[in-house]
Design a protein around this motif. Structure first.
Motif, short mmCIF file in Angstrom:
data_model
loop_
_atom_site.label_atom_id
_atom_site.label_comp_id
_atom_site.label_asym_id
_atom_site.label_seq_id
_atom_site.Cartn_x
_atom_site.Cartn_y
_atom_site.Cartn_z
N ASP A 57 0.74 -1.41 0.02
CA ASP A 57 -0.22 -0.19 -0.01
C ASP A 57 0.96 1.20 0.09
O ASP A 57 0.39 2.28 -0.04
N GLY A 101 -7.29 7.08 -4.43
CA GLY A 101 -8.04 6.05 -5.16
C GLY A 101 -7.69 6.51 -6.75
O GLY A 101 -7.78 5.68 -7.71
N THR A 114 -2.88 5.66 -2.48
CA THR A 114 -3.70 5.13 -1.15
C THR A 114 -4.03 5.77 0.01
O THR A 114 -4.73 5.54 1.03
N HIS A 166 -10.60 8.99 -9.03
CA HIS A 166 -11.77 8.51 -8.35
C HIS A 166 -13.24 8.96 -8.39
O HIS A 166 -13.05 10.29 -8.04
N LYS A 168 -15.16 9.11 -5.84
CA LYS A 168 -15.58 9.90 -4.68
C LYS A 168 -14.90 11.31 -4.45
O LYS A 168 -15.23 12.24 -3.75
N LEU A 193 -13.81 6.23 4.37
CA LEU A 193 -13.97 4.89 4.33
C LEU A 193 -14.84 4.42 3.26
O LEU A 193 -14.81 3.15 3.05
N GLU A 194 -15.36 5.45 2.54
CA GLU A 194 -16.21 4.68 1.32
C GLU A 194 -15.15 4.61 0.21
O GLU A 194 -15.75 3.99 -0.60
N GLU A 196 -12.77 2.36 -1.22
CA GLU A 196 -12.16 1.19 -0.73
C GLU A 196 -10.74 1.02 -1.12
O GLU A 196 -10.23 0.23 -0.71
N GLU A 197 -10.41 1.87 -1.90
CA GLU A 197 -8.96 1.71 -2.40
C GLU A 197 -8.01 2.13 -1.56
O GLU A 197 -6.68 2.34 -1.53
N GLU A 200 -5.04 0.12 3.91
CA GLU A 200 -5.62 -0.75 5.15
C GLU A 200 -5.21 -0.21 6.53
O GLU A 200 -6.01 0.12 7.12
N LYS A 203 -7.69 2.89 6.81
CA LYS A 203 -9.15 2.19 7.21
C LYS A 203 -9.21 2.02 8.81
O LYS A 203 -10.20 2.16 9.45
N ARG A 207 -11.58 3.80 11.46
CA ARG A 207 -12.48 2.99 12.04
C ARG A 207 -12.47 2.83 13.62
O ARG A 207 -13.45 3.10 14.30
#
Length: 215
Positions: A57, A101, A114, A166, A168, A193-194, A196-197, A200, A203, A207
């Motif tokens: 990433d 993204g 990323t 992207h 978004k 968080l919407e 996806e790319e 991690e 994210k 969260r």
């Protein structure tokens, strides 16, 4: 028109800083003619601290060239090529203008943004400038990291072009503002968080912050 100004790689090595202090770091990269970009990064490149740097990433580090003149003017010092340990120094790709993204062609390779970069104190040590790190965080002018979607050779005169923006449209700067300055902005973090790319590690961090804010 996006232009590649510096193309730099380098393995970790000892760097002296301050009052005869020493650190093992991969920040002191050197400009090269060409290198093969793999999913794990450029052949001939490396990082010392794998917890915060490197991995799929975070295979490529990008920094906008426009910030060089900003920092040079603010601090009254000339910066060397790849002063921030980035692989690719580019024009017309500011944090506010690119999105998490987004997909770019870089030479023969294809890369995808990323996350914003989380700068560390090694940047201040490398440039003998203690306030630099603080100012990068304040402004969000951190540069950003990318994964490799397609491996290939990159040359110092390679072009970099946008292949896919992207949908978004959440900029790296927006992500940086959330990460550094708005840790309780639950709605903003949910929007990020919407994507996806996104990396991690980001994210997971977002969260955890959302859970903490809502508990």
């Amino acid at each position: 028109m996006k232009e590649l100004i510096y193309f730099s790689i380098g393995k970790p090595k000892k760097m002296e800083y301050g009052d005869n202090k020493e650190i093992e770091t991969g920040i002191c990269k050197e400009t090269v003619e060409d290198a093969l970009l793999t999913k794990d990064g450029f052949i001939g490149d490396g990082v010392a601290n794998t917890k915060f740097h490197g991995g799929p990433d975070r295979a490529v580090c990008v920094y906008p060239y426009e910030h060089y003149s900003l920092w040079e003017k603010e601090f009254g010092q000339k910066l060397p090529p790849s002063a921030f340990g980035e692989n690719v120094t580019v024009t017309n790709m500011l944090e506010k203008d690119v999105h998490v993204g987004d997909v770019f062609q870089l030479g023969e390779a294809v890369i995808q943004i990323t996350q914003g970069r989380i700068p560390c104190s090694t940047i201040s040590k490398r440039n003998n400038n203690d306030p630099l790190l603080k100012r990068m965080v304040e402004t969000g002018y951190t540069g950003y990291l990318c994964r490799v979607l397609q491996e290939g050779k990159v040359r110092k005169d390679s072009s970099i072009t946008l292949l896919e923006s992207h949908p978004k449209q959440l900029s790296v700067l927006f992500g940086n503002e959330l990460y550094f300055h708005r840790p309780s902005d639950v709605e903003g973090m949910k929007r990020m968080l919407e994507v996806e790319e996104m990396a991690e590690v980001w994210k997971e961090k977002l969260r955890n912050r959302i859970n903490a804010a809502m508990s």
